[in-house]
Design a protein around this motif. Sequence first.
Motif, mmCIF file in Angstrom:
data_model
loop_
_atom_site.group_PDB
_atom_site.id
_atom_site.type_symbol
_atom_site.label_atom_id
_atom_site.label_comp_id
_atom_site.label_asym_id
_atom_site.label_seq_id
_atom_site.Cartn_x
_atom_site.Cartn_y
_atom_site.Cartn_z
ATOM 1 N N TYR A 84 -108.110 -30.056 10.951
ATOM 2 C CA TYR A 84 -107.854 -31.168 11.875
ATOM 3 C C TYR A 84 -106.699 -32.031 11.381
ATOM 4 N N ASP A 85 -106.638 -32.256 10.063
ATOM 5 C CA ASP A 85 -105.546 -33.064 9.510
ATOM 6 C C ASP A 85 -104.188 -32.409 9.787
ATOM 7 N N VAL A 86 -104.135 -31.084 9.720
ATOM 8 C CA VAL A 86 -102.878 -30.378 10.008
ATOM 9 C C VAL A 86 -102.454 -30.616 11.452
ATOM 10 N N TYR A 87 -103.397 -30.449 12.383
ATOM 11 C CA TYR A 87 -103.082 -30.677 13.793
ATOM 12 C C TYR A 87 -102.711 -32.137 14.040
ATOM 13 N N ASP A 88 -103.484 -33.045 13.458
ATOM 14 C CA ASP A 88 -103.233 -34.472 13.656
ATOM 15 C C ASP A 88 -101.868 -34.871 13.093
ATOM 16 N N GLY A 89 -101.509 -34.333 11.924
ATOM 17 C CA GLY A 89 -100.196 -34.628 11.351
ATOM 18 C C GLY A 89 -99.064 -34.096 12.205
ATOM 19 N N LEU A 90 -99.295 -32.919 12.828
ATOM 20 C CA LEU A 90 -98.265 -32.314 13.670
ATOM 21 C C LEU A 90 -97.961 -33.192 14.880
ATOM 22 N N VAL A 91 -99.000 -33.651 15.574
ATOM 23 C CA VAL A 91 -98.767 -34.451 16.783
ATOM 24 C C VAL A 91 -98.350 -35.873 16.424
ATOM 25 N N THR A 92 -98.798 -36.398 15.279
ATOM 26 C CA THR A 92 -98.400 -37.748 14.881
ATOM 27 C C THR A 92 -96.913 -37.805 14.566
ATOM 28 N N GLN A 93 -96.386 -36.756 13.934
ATOM 29 C CA GLN A 93 -94.955 -36.713 13.652
ATOM 30 C C GLN A 93 -94.137 -36.720 14.936
ATOM 31 N N MET A 94 -94.672 -36.136 15.989
ATOM 32 C CA MET A 94 -93.928 -36.038 17.239
ATOM 33 C C MET A 94 -94.145 -37.256 18.139
ATOM 34 N N PHE A 95 -95.409 -37.735 18.224
ATOM 35 C CA PHE A 95 -95.736 -38.787 19.191
ATOM 36 C C PHE A 95 -96.058 -40.134 18.556
ATOM 37 N N GLY A 96 -96.071 -40.211 17.225
ATOM 38 C CA GLY A 96 -96.365 -41.479 16.587
ATOM 39 C C GLY A 96 -97.776 -41.956 16.873
ATOM 40 N N ARG A 97 -97.920 -43.226 17.210
ATOM 41 C CA ARG A 97 -99.247 -43.800 17.413
ATOM 42 C C ARG A 97 -99.937 -43.284 18.670
ATOM 43 N N ARG A 98 -99.234 -42.561 19.514
ATOM 44 C CA ARG A 98 -99.849 -41.990 20.703
ATOM 45 C C ARG A 98 -100.279 -40.537 20.490
ATOM 46 N N GLY A 99 -100.223 -40.089 19.234
ATOM 47 C CA GLY A 99 -100.557 -38.702 18.954
ATOM 48 C C GLY A 99 -101.996 -38.324 19.295
ATOM 49 N N ARG A 100 -102.918 -39.284 19.149
ATOM 50 C CA ARG A 100 -104.337 -38.990 19.405
ATOM 51 C C ARG A 100 -104.581 -38.555 20.858
ATOM 52 N N GLU A 101 -103.700 -38.979 21.772
ATOM 53 C CA GLU A 101 -103.875 -38.611 23.181
ATOM 54 C C GLU A 101 -103.659 -37.122 23.416
ATOM 55 N N PHE A 102 -102.901 -36.479 22.522
ATOM 56 C CA PHE A 102 -102.505 -35.097 22.769
ATOM 57 C C PHE A 102 -103.028 -34.109 21.738
ATOM 58 N N VAL A 103 -103.747 -34.605 20.715
ATOM 59 C CA VAL A 103 -104.144 -33.713 19.630
ATOM 60 C C VAL A 103 -105.115 -32.629 20.116
ATOM 61 N N VAL A 104 -105.967 -32.943 21.097
ATOM 62 C CA VAL A 104 -106.917 -31.941 21.586
ATOM 63 C C VAL A 104 -106.177 -30.802 22.286
ATOM 64 N N TYR A 105 -105.266 -31.165 23.190
ATOM 65 C CA TYR A 105 -104.538 -30.129 23.927
ATOM 66 C C TYR A 105 -103.628 -29.318 23.006
ATOM 67 N N ILE A 106 -102.895 -29.991 22.144
ATOM 68 C CA ILE A 106 -101.951 -29.289 21.271
ATOM 69 C C ILE A 106 -102.692 -28.363 20.297
ATOM 70 N N SER A 107 -103.797 -28.830 19.722
ATOM 71 C CA SER A 107 -104.538 -27.995 18.772
ATOM 72 C C SER A 107 -105.154 -26.783 19.476
ATOM 73 N N ALA A 108 -105.681 -26.987 20.696
ATOM 74 C CA ALA A 108 -106.239 -25.855 21.433
ATOM 75 C C ALA A 108 -105.150 -24.861 21.827
ATOM 76 N N LEU A 109 -103.988 -25.394 22.203
ATOM 77 C CA LEU A 109 -102.883 -24.528 22.632
ATOM 78 C C LEU A 109 -102.381 -23.643 21.497
ATOM 79 N N ILE A 110 -102.075 -24.243 20.364
ATOM 80 C CA ILE A 110 -101.505 -23.453 19.265
ATOM 81 C C ILE A 110 -102.547 -22.490 18.681
ATOM 82 N N SER A 111 -103.828 -22.900 18.679
ATOM 83 C CA SER A 111 -104.868 -22.005 18.155
ATOM 84 C C SER A 111 -105.048 -20.797 19.056
ATOM 85 N N PHE A 112 -105.097 -21.029 20.382
ATOM 86 C CA PHE A 112 -105.295 -19.915 21.304
ATOM 87 C C PHE A 112 -104.118 -18.940 21.277
ATOM 88 N N ILE A 113 -102.893 -19.466 21.293
ATOM 89 C CA ILE A 113 -101.720 -18.578 21.295
ATOM 90 C C ILE A 113 -101.639 -17.790 19.989
#
Length: 265
Positions: A84-113
């Motif tokens: 989870y920390d890896v996914y959270d760090g990935l979206v935080t680097q891109m979206f900053g403080r709004r990263g939590r809004e997208f961590v579910v979608y981004i983590s599911a997307l990269i894991s499935f692909i």
Amino acid sequence: MKAGAVSILTPPLVEGPKVVFFIPTPHKFSFAMEMANGGYGIPVTITVVTTWVLIALFFLFFNWGLKNLEMVPGKKQAFFETLYDVYDGLVTQMFGRRGREFVVYISALISFIAISNITSFFPIPGFSTVNGQLVISPLLRSPSADINTTLGLALITTYMFVSMAVKEQGIKGYTKGLCEPIPVMLPMNLIGELAKPTNISMRLFGNAFAGMVIMGLLYMAAPVVVPAPLHLYFDLFQGLVQSFVFTMLTMVYIQGSLAEDEYRI
């Protein structure tokens, strides 16, 4: 490759996704096909079956990993917290403080692909009989080698960044943005928006399917020795790289729909 009464179809196959079974329908619908018995049914391809299997594995894996959570994590809990920390760090680097809004979608997307791309690296044998001969062939097929899967993922991403742009700017502001810098640029800007899902879907599908075709040709030329090491590149390395590329482009598109000062740390 044939060995006596056994025929082995080595992975991957240079062919499109085959129909595994039909879901019978009382009438002929738009997507229904005529079956061998004269009735009609909705075809279910190996891509759909493989996707169902991967979804079931994801459910079982994370259901097992998230049971009995404790304040002092054991090895299993530590692994999932690190993931989870890896996914959270990935979206935080891109979206900053709004990263939590997208961590579910981004983590599911990269894991499935990622799992979809490396499915052929761990082939599960399937058994069937053709003309009295036992045929052993791959049971599953990489979903990302089917344009329907990659286009579906790209459309979900398109919904994400378009809906976010409308939410941030309003429908009037989003439409106005498509007309910038001058209204005559509207057709060009629309083409640019349509190019985004086309780009990411064709890129992922092209790489996955091309790797499958190349491996299939190598199996035909030298079925025993040559293809084995190349699975590491085409199935494992390239599969993980392409999942990362698709996810990064998705985050870039979503970030472009946000107000600039919203995602800065």
